[in-house]
Design a protein around this motif. Structure first.
Motif, PDB file in Angstrom:
ATOM      1  N   LYS A 252       0.831  -1.208   0.000  1.00 13.89           N
ATOM      2  CA  LYS A 252       0.000   0.000   0.000  1.00 13.89           C
ATOM      3  C   LYS A 252       0.869   1.264   0.000  1.00 13.89           C
ATOM      4  O   LYS A 252       0.542   2.250  -0.677  1.00 13.89           O
ATOM      5  CB  LYS A 252      -0.936  -0.023   1.209  1.00 13.89           C
ATOM      6  N   ALA A 253       1.963   1.230   0.741  1.00 10.26           N
ATOM      7  CA  ALA A 253       2.867   2.386   0.738  1.00 10.26           C
ATOM      8  C   ALA A 253       3.424   2.621  -0.663  1.00 10.26           C
ATOM      9  O   ALA A 253       3.521   3.765  -1.132  1.00 10.26           O
ATOM     10  CB  ALA A 253       4.001   2.160   1.734  1.00 10.26           C
ATOM     11  N   ALA A 254       3.794   1.530  -1.351  1.00  8.28           N
ATOM     12  CA  ALA A 254       4.334   1.658  -2.706  1.00  8.28           C
ATOM     13  C   ALA A 254       3.276   2.205  -3.658  1.00  8.28           C
ATOM     14  O   ALA A 254       3.569   3.046  -4.524  1.00  8.28           O
ATOM     15  CB  ALA A 254       4.831   0.299  -3.193  1.00  8.28           C
ATOM     16  N   PHE A 255       2.037   1.751  -3.512  1.00 10.10           N
ATOM     17  CA  PHE A 255       0.965   2.230  -4.384  1.00 10.10           C
ATOM     18  C   PHE A 255       0.681   3.711  -4.155  1.00 10.10           C
ATOM     19  O   PHE A 255       0.414   4.453  -5.106  1.00 10.10           O
ATOM     20  CB  PHE A 255      -0.298   1.408  -4.144  1.00 10.10           C
ATOM     21  N   LEU A 256       0.748   4.144  -2.903  1.00  9.99           N
ATOM     22  CA  LEU A 256       0.528   5.574  -2.624  1.00  9.99           C
ATOM     23  C   LEU A 256       1.693   6.406  -3.152  1.00  9.99           C
ATOM     24  O   LEU A 256       1.485   7.510  -3.667  1.00  9.99           O
ATOM     25  CB  LEU A 256       0.352   5.789  -1.121  1.00  9.99           C
ATOM     26  N   ALA A 257       2.912   5.871  -3.044  1.00 10.08           N
ATOM     27  CA  ALA A 257       4.064   6.586  -3.589  1.00 10.08           C
ATOM     28  C   ALA A 257       3.960   6.711  -5.102  1.00 10.08           C
ATOM     29  O   ALA A 257       4.384   7.717  -5.684  1.00 10.08           O
ATOM     30  CB  ALA A 257       5.351   5.858  -3.203  1.00 10.08           C
ATOM     31  N   GLU A 258       3.384   5.720  -5.745  1.00  9.81           N
ATOM     32  CA  GLU A 258       3.219   5.753  -7.195  1.00  9.81           C
ATOM     33  C   GLU A 258       2.424   6.973  -7.642  1.00  9.81           C
ATOM     34  O   GLU A 258       2.676   7.546  -8.704  1.00  9.81           O
ATOM     35  CB  GLU A 258       2.524   4.463  -7.658  1.00  9.81           C
ATOM     36  N   GLU A 259       1.503   7.406  -6.810  1.00  7.06           N
ATOM     37  CA  GLU A 259       0.664   8.549  -7.166  1.00  7.06           C
ATOM     38  C   GLU A 259       1.450   9.854  -7.230  1.00  7.06           C
ATOM     39  O   GLU A 259       0.996  10.815  -7.855  1.00  7.06           O
ATOM     40  CB  GLU A 259      -0.484   8.684  -6.153  1.00  7.06           C
ATOM     41  N   ASN A 260       2.607   9.877  -6.589  1.00  2.00           N
ATOM     42  CA  ASN A 260       3.423  11.093  -6.597  1.00  2.00           C
ATOM     43  C   ASN A 260       4.457  11.099  -7.725  1.00  2.00           C
ATOM     44  O   ASN A 260       5.187  12.069  -7.888  1.00  2.00           O
ATOM     45  CB  ASN A 260       4.156  11.232  -5.251  1.00  2.00           C
ATOM     46  N   ASN A 261       4.520  10.005  -8.487  1.00  2.00           N
ATOM     47  CA  ASN A 261       5.523   9.880  -9.536  1.00  2.00           C
ATOM     48  C   ASN A 261       4.946  10.256 -10.903  1.00  2.00           C
ATOM     49  O   ASN A 261       3.732  10.268 -11.089  1.00  2.00           O
ATOM     50  CB  ASN A 261       6.066   8.445  -9.577  1.00  2.00           C
ATOM     51  N   ASP A 262       5.822  10.556 -11.822  1.00  2.00           N
ATOM     52  CA  ASP A 262       5.394  10.866 -13.189  1.00  2.00           C
ATOM     53  C   ASP A 262       4.789   9.627 -13.840  1.00  2.00           C
ATOM     54  O   ASP A 262       5.172   8.498 -13.532  1.00  2.00           O
ATOM     55  CB  ASP A 262       6.583  11.346 -14.022  1.00  2.00           C
ATOM     56  N   ASN A 263       3.852   9.861 -14.746  1.00  2.00           N
ATOM     57  CA  ASN A 263       3.230   8.776 -15.511  1.00  2.00           C
ATOM     58  C   ASN A 263       2.706   7.680 -14.587  1.00  2.00           C
ATOM     59  O   ASN A 263       2.969   6.485 -14.776  1.00  2.00           O
ATOM     60  CB  ASN A 263       4.241   8.182 -16.504  1.00  2.00           C
ATOM     61  N   LYS A 264       1.949   8.069 -13.557  1.00  2.00           N
ATOM     62  CA  LYS A 264       1.466   7.096 -12.578  1.00  2.00           C
ATOM     63  C   LYS A 264       0.538   6.083 -13.245  1.00  2.00           C
ATOM     64  O   LYS A 264      -0.199   6.397 -14.176  1.00  2.00           O
ATOM     65  CB  LYS A 264       0.752   7.806 -11.431  1.00  2.00           C
ATOM     66  N   GLN A 265       0.611   4.856 -12.726  1.00  2.00           N
ATOM     67  CA  GLN A 265      -0.138   3.736 -13.286  1.00  2.00           C
ATOM     68  C   GLN A 265      -1.164   3.225 -12.272  1.00  2.00           C
ATOM     69  O   GLN A 265      -0.988   3.368 -11.062  1.00  2.00           O
ATOM     70  CB  GLN A 265       0.824   2.598 -13.643  1.00  2.00           C
ATOM     71  N   ASP A 266      -2.213   2.585 -12.775  1.00  2.00           N
ATOM     72  CA  ASP A 266      -3.200   1.970 -11.893  1.00  2.00           C
ATOM     73  C   ASP A 266      -2.559   0.831 -11.115  1.00  2.00           C
ATOM     74  O   ASP A 266      -1.808   0.017 -11.669  1.00  2.00           O
ATOM     75  CB  ASP A 266      -4.381   1.424 -12.698  1.00  2.00           C
ATOM     76  N   CYS A 267      -2.872   0.769  -9.816  1.00  2.00           N
ATOM     77  CA  CYS A 267      -2.343  -0.273  -8.941  1.00  2.00           C
ATOM     78  C   CYS A 267      -3.505  -0.890  -8.167  1.00  2.00           C
ATOM     79  O   CYS A 267      -4.289  -0.166  -7.532  1.00  2.00           O
ATOM     80  CB  CYS A 267      -1.321   0.311  -7.964  1.00  2.00           C
ATOM     81  N   TYR A 268      -3.601  -2.219  -8.201  1.00  2.00           N
ATOM     82  CA  TYR A 268      -4.724  -2.937  -7.597  1.00  2.00           C
ATOM     83  C   TYR A 268      -4.225  -3.795  -6.442  1.00  2.00           C
ATOM     84  O   TYR A 268      -3.342  -4.633  -6.613  1.00  2.00           O
ATOM     85  CB  TYR A 268      -5.399  -3.819  -8.642  1.00  2.00           C
ATOM     86  N   TYR A 269      -4.833  -3.587  -5.253  1.00  2.00           N
ATOM     87  CA  TYR A 269      -4.421  -4.313  -4.047  1.00  2.00           C
ATOM     88  C   TYR A 269      -5.443  -5.403  -3.695  1.00  2.00           C
ATOM     89  O   TYR A 269      -6.659  -5.169  -3.744  1.00  2.00           O
ATOM     90  CB  TYR A 269      -4.274  -3.370  -2.848  1.00  2.00           C
ATOM     91  N   TYR A 270      -4.949  -6.600  -3.291  1.00  2.00           N
ATOM     92  CA  TYR A 270      -5.829  -7.668  -2.820  1.00  2.00           C
ATOM     93  C   TYR A 270      -5.311  -8.227  -1.490  1.00  2.00           C
ATOM     94  O   TYR A 270      -4.129  -8.132  -1.150  1.00  2.00           O
ATOM     95  CB  TYR A 270      -5.910  -8.819  -3.842  1.00  2.00           C
ATOM     96  N   ARG A 271      -6.231  -8.834  -0.747  1.00  2.00           N
ATOM     97  CA  ARG A 271      -5.885  -9.599   0.459  1.00  2.00           C
ATOM     98  C   ARG A 271      -6.581 -10.959   0.356  1.00  2.00           C
ATOM     99  O   ARG A 271      -7.788 -11.031   0.123  1.00  2.00           O
ATOM    100  CB  ARG A 271      -6.350  -8.886   1.728  1.00  2.00           C
ATOM    101  N   PHE A 272      -5.826 -12.031   0.526  1.00  2.00           N
ATOM    102  CA  PHE A 272      -6.375 -13.381   0.454  1.00  2.00           C
ATOM    103  C   PHE A 272      -6.666 -13.851   1.870  1.00  2.00           C
ATOM    104  O   PHE A 272      -5.754 -14.018   2.675  1.00  2.00           O
ATOM    105  CB  PHE A 272      -5.362 -14.303  -0.231  1.00  2.00           C
ATOM    106  N   ASN A 273      -7.954 -14.044   2.201  1.00  2.00           N
ATOM    107  CA  ASN A 273      -8.309 -14.246   3.604  1.00  2.00           C
ATOM    108  C   ASN A 273      -9.449 -15.243   3.814  1.00  2.00           C
ATOM    109  O   ASN A 273     -10.305 -15.028   4.670  1.00  2.00           O
ATOM    110  CB  ASN A 273      -8.683 -12.893   4.226  1.00  2.00           C
ATOM    111  N   PRO A 274      -9.524 -16.349   3.069  1.00  2.00           N
ATOM    112  CA  PRO A 274     -10.532 -17.355   3.384  1.00  2.00           C
ATOM    113  C   PRO A 274     -10.041 -18.309   4.471  1.00  2.00           C
ATOM    114  O   PRO A 274      -8.842 -18.326   4.809  1.00  2.00           O
ATOM    115  CB  PRO A 274     -10.698 -18.098   2.053  1.00  2.00           C
ATOM    116  N   HIS A 275     -10.940 -19.111   5.003  1.00  2.00           N
ATOM    117  CA  HIS A 275     -10.527 -20.201   5.890  1.00  2.00           C
ATOM    118  C   HIS A 275      -9.942 -21.312   5.019  1.00  2.00           C
ATOM    119  O   HIS A 275     -10.535 -21.709   4.016  1.00  2.00           O
ATOM    120  CB  HIS A 275     -11.719 -20.741   6.671  1.00  2.00           C
ATOM    121  N   ILE A 276      -8.772 -21.816   5.401  1.00  2.00           N
ATOM    122  CA  ILE A 276      -8.140 -22.894   4.656  1.00  2.00           C
ATOM    123  C   ILE A 276      -8.377 -24.191   5.418  1.00  2.00           C
ATOM    124  O   ILE A 276      -7.953 -24.341   6.570  1.00  2.00           O
ATOM    125  CB  ILE A 276      -6.627 -22.647   4.470  1.00  2.00           C
TER     126      ILE A 276
END
Length: 513
Positions: free
Chosen positions: A383-407
């Motif tokens: 998440k920190a890297a994705f937020l930093a991306e917003e401050n950079n030139d030519n920012k790109q879409d970044c999609y975050y997921y969390r895998f959290n089912p019962h195994i």
């Protein structure tokens, strides 16, 4: 179907996969064998062959500890075959395609396996490419050298080949990627629509390829599973790249341990002797996983010019959309302290002026056997890297997921590191865990999202019945969108966990100072 294909080095013949609409090609060489004089060199060009090469079986795995020995969770999950062929001659790749003609122009996935740069192989059953190939994607798995064969450095190597002194495993990946760029059209793929992806050290490899600006134009999207690793509590990373000089120092120690006095002598040693001595050498260091005695990526000022994580934060990377995330239970970070007094002292050391604010949160009071204030560092770093991306030139879409089912399973393993691979590749049927229908539904969704991103850089789309899956939006400063994969399916969320903002700030300052 494309059962016989002409590559730049000759013809290869594949076999129908379990689904005969898909053809699998296994064990296609993409570089010369890295043996003899080619040991510890950048991959060299592959020789041509006559006739049709039968690409029916996986090539030998890279030199590493014999898999499938023991009863750890990974031996139970997929490292099940101690008889799997192994050889230093290992620079081969595999292709799955459902294309009927060379003009199909299908999107392409190039996959790098994980294993701490010490273990792993393309034949691991959890990332069989067939299910993704059924979604009109050409799947390629690239093998690469590991451990002492893939990441050793030594002053004599640097002197002899200053243009490529280290990171041979990453150079293998790069060579495989460029082979795909040149050859994938023959398999029905689009050389201008390539996604590189990997998990754990494979995800770290994606980060390394992103940070190598020579790769600009060679791929159009990147997926990084469970690999943006850094501690919000400023603990040293076990897999952070060393400097070339540091890696050379360990290399000199290792040559002495091998009993050789020169690079020429070392290149004449038997590969299995080197492998076994490497295990002894690492164990002699005595730390967790003995990483001080293991060879990893290093900053050689050629392939790798800075820590790839730092390159992501500063924007010094190949600019493409990114999908990344983590499993909920993997690699939790804690503050190690024997009692509350020491804990408060460490909080002051870590957070300085923010210490009092940190201690106000209830999560800061949580104590588990490992330590205080458990948190998922991969999640926060991503998440920190994705937020930093917003401050950079030519920012790109970044999609975050969390895998959290019962195994499920008698071992009650939680969402352990790598378990999500069964789902992203929709290969649950190969697993021995008692997965039932709802897990297969989740795997189908996750494979859909992964495949959609491979196709167009956006994970969204319809499920198999035509209904739209929950919308997955990019993670941004203004809308901290998450996609959580639960036992009951995909759930879109917006983060509202205030403590994470403070910890993200801590990580960001470390990379941008």
């Amino acid at each position: 179907m494309l059962r016989v294909v002409e590559t730049e080095n000759g013809f290869v013949q594949g076999l129908p996969a379990a689904d005969p609409r898909v053809t699998s090609f296994k064990g296609i060489p993409f570089a010369a064998p890295p043996i003899g004089e080619n040991r510890w060199r950048a991959p060299q060009p592959c020789e041509n062959w006559e006739g049709i090469r039968l690409a029916y079986e996986f090539a030998p795995i890279s030199m590493q500890d014999t898999p499938g020995i023991g009863d750890d969770i990974y031996c139970r999950e997929w490292h099940v075959d101690p008889e799997i062929p192994m050889d230093e001659d290992c620079l081969y790749l595999n292709v799955w395609t459902n294309a009927k003609t060379v003009d199909a122009n299908l999107p392409v996935l190039v996959w790098f396996f994980g294993g701490a740069f010490q273990w792993g192989y393309t034949a691991e059953m959890e990332f069989d490419g067939e299910r993704i190939a059924r979604r009109d994607i050409v799947v390629v798995q690239v093998n690469y050298r590991l451990g002492a064969f893939g990441f050793l450095s030594h002053p004599e190597i640097t002197s002899a080949q200053s243009d490529a002194p280290a990171n041979f495993g990453h150079l293998d990946q790069q060579a495989g990627l460029r082979w795909v760029k040149r050859n994938i059209k023959a398999f029905g793929g689009n050389p201008d629509n390539i996604t590189i992806a990997g998990q754990s050290a494979g995800g770290g490899s994606v980060l390394a390829q992103l940070a190598c600006l020579d790769n600009d134009g060679d791929f159009q999207k990147a997926v990084i599973f469970s690999a943006m690793i850094n501690s919000p509590y400023k603990m040293p990373s076990l897999i952070a790249p060393k400097t070339l000089a540091e890696n050379e120092r360990v290399g000199k120690e290792f040559f002495e341990f091998l009993g050789v006095n020169s690079l020429e002598e070392a290149r004449k040693l038997d590969a299995f002797y080197i492998r076994d001595k490497y295990g002894e050498f690492a164990a002699s260091k005595g730390n967790f996983l003995a990483m001080d005695g293991r060879f990893l990526s290093c900053i050689d000022d050629k392939f790798m010019k800075m820590n790839p994580m730092k390159a992501f934060f500063t924007g010094d990377r190949v600019k493409v959309p990114v999908m990344s995330g983590n499993t909920a239970d993997e690699f939790l970070d804690v503050i190690f302290a024997k009692d509350d007094v020491e804990y408060e002292e460490k909080v002051k050391e870590i957070f300085g002026d923010y210490a009092e604010e940190f201690m106000k949160y209830p999560e800061a009071k949580v104590k588990i056997p490992m330590g205080y204030a458990p948190i998922n560092g991969i999640e926060l770093t991503t998440k920190a890297a994705f937020l930093a991306e917003e401050n950079n030139d030519n920012k790109q879409d970044c999609y975050y997921y969390r895998f959290n089912p019962h195994i499920p399973g008698e071992d009650n393993p939680g969402t352990f590191h790598s378990v999500d691979l069964w789902f992203f590749f929709e290969t649950l049927a190969k697993c021995t865990r008692p997965y039932t229908g709802k897990y297969y539904d989740l795997a189908r969704q996750m494979c859909n999202y992964f495949s959609n991103f491979i196709k167009n850089g956006n994970p969204n789309g319809a499920d198999i019945d035509g209904t739209m899956m929950p919308e997955w939006k990019p993670y941004t400063k203004n809308s901290k969108n998450e996609m959580e994969f639960t036992t009951d399916g995909a759930v879109a969320k917006v983060e509202d966990y205030k403590l994470k903002e403070l910890l993200i700030k801590n990580i960001t300052e470390e990379f941008l100072q």
